[in-house]
Design an enzyme around this catalytic site. Sequence first.
Site, short mmCIF file in Angstrom:
data_model
loop_
_atom_site.label_atom_id
_atom_site.label_comp_id
_atom_site.label_asym_id
_atom_site.label_seq_id
_atom_site.Cartn_x
_atom_site.Cartn_y
_atom_site.Cartn_z
N SER A 1 0.81 -1.22 0.00
CA SER A 1 0.00 0.00 0.00
C SER A 1 0.84 1.27 0.00
O SER A 1 0.41 2.30 -0.51
CB SER A 1 -0.94 0.02 1.21
N ASP B 1 -0.27 7.37 10.06
CA ASP B 1 -1.08 6.58 11.00
C ASP B 1 -0.23 5.62 11.82
O ASP B 1 -0.75 4.67 12.41
CB ASP B 1 -2.16 5.80 10.24
N HIS C 1 1.80 3.99 7.58
CA HIS C 1 1.92 4.55 6.23
C HIS C 1 2.58 5.93 6.28
O HIS C 1 2.61 6.58 7.32
CB HIS C 1 0.53 4.64 5.58
#
Length: 243
Positions: free
Chosen positions: A24, A196, A199
Amino acid sequence: MALAEAGARGRHLLWPRVVLFGDSITEHSFQGSGWGAFVSERLVRKCDVVNRGFSGYNTRWAKLILPRLITKSTGAESTVAVTIFFGANDSALKDLNPKQHVPLEEYAENLKSMIQYLKSVDITEDRIILITPPPLHEPTWEKECLAKGDKLNRHNAITGEYAQACVQAAADCGTDVIDLWTLMQKNEDFSSYLSDGLHLSTQGNSFLAAQLWSRLEKKLSAFPTLLPYWRDVDHTDPAASLL
């Protein structure tokens, strides 16, 4: 001139490409001021920067799909750089996140396997850059986990073991590596690099972009701009300039 005639007359324009392969953190790298967007902007009209990020993926899955993404017949010849950026999911705790967890030794072997595959399709080690997972800011990530009804499912010290394994895999295979886990923690408040706890934040994206560009610039900045600047096109006979 008809398009078919123009195509027959003109030389095929081979656009070099940089492939960003990861989870991601790569998938999101074109958002806003993402690190992928930064690289793409600097290589505009020189190279295509291709995002092959897959949220939630680990190296066990990545190893399986890489031959479907890059083959000799689908652009290996024109691939001038590949980043391999996994580990944030592999390093998840087995008892709390068994679906994404990959044992440390297997993680290292998966990275080596991907490098060997790329070499088998003529992408040499000098065109491959490994990126370690970033550090994990546990208090912030724990809040994210608790909000979903989960326990803290990763630890920074364990992520560090995966980062070290990534660095060693790069050394064993002769590729470059960006040790993001170590580099980011030179800043005592490394949480500012993370949105967070896991990330990248805007600052974290800028940090990685600078690290990656320092490697790519040496290899790619001298690439020619493809097709002439508009003022240099002969408007009385554009085909003479463009084909």
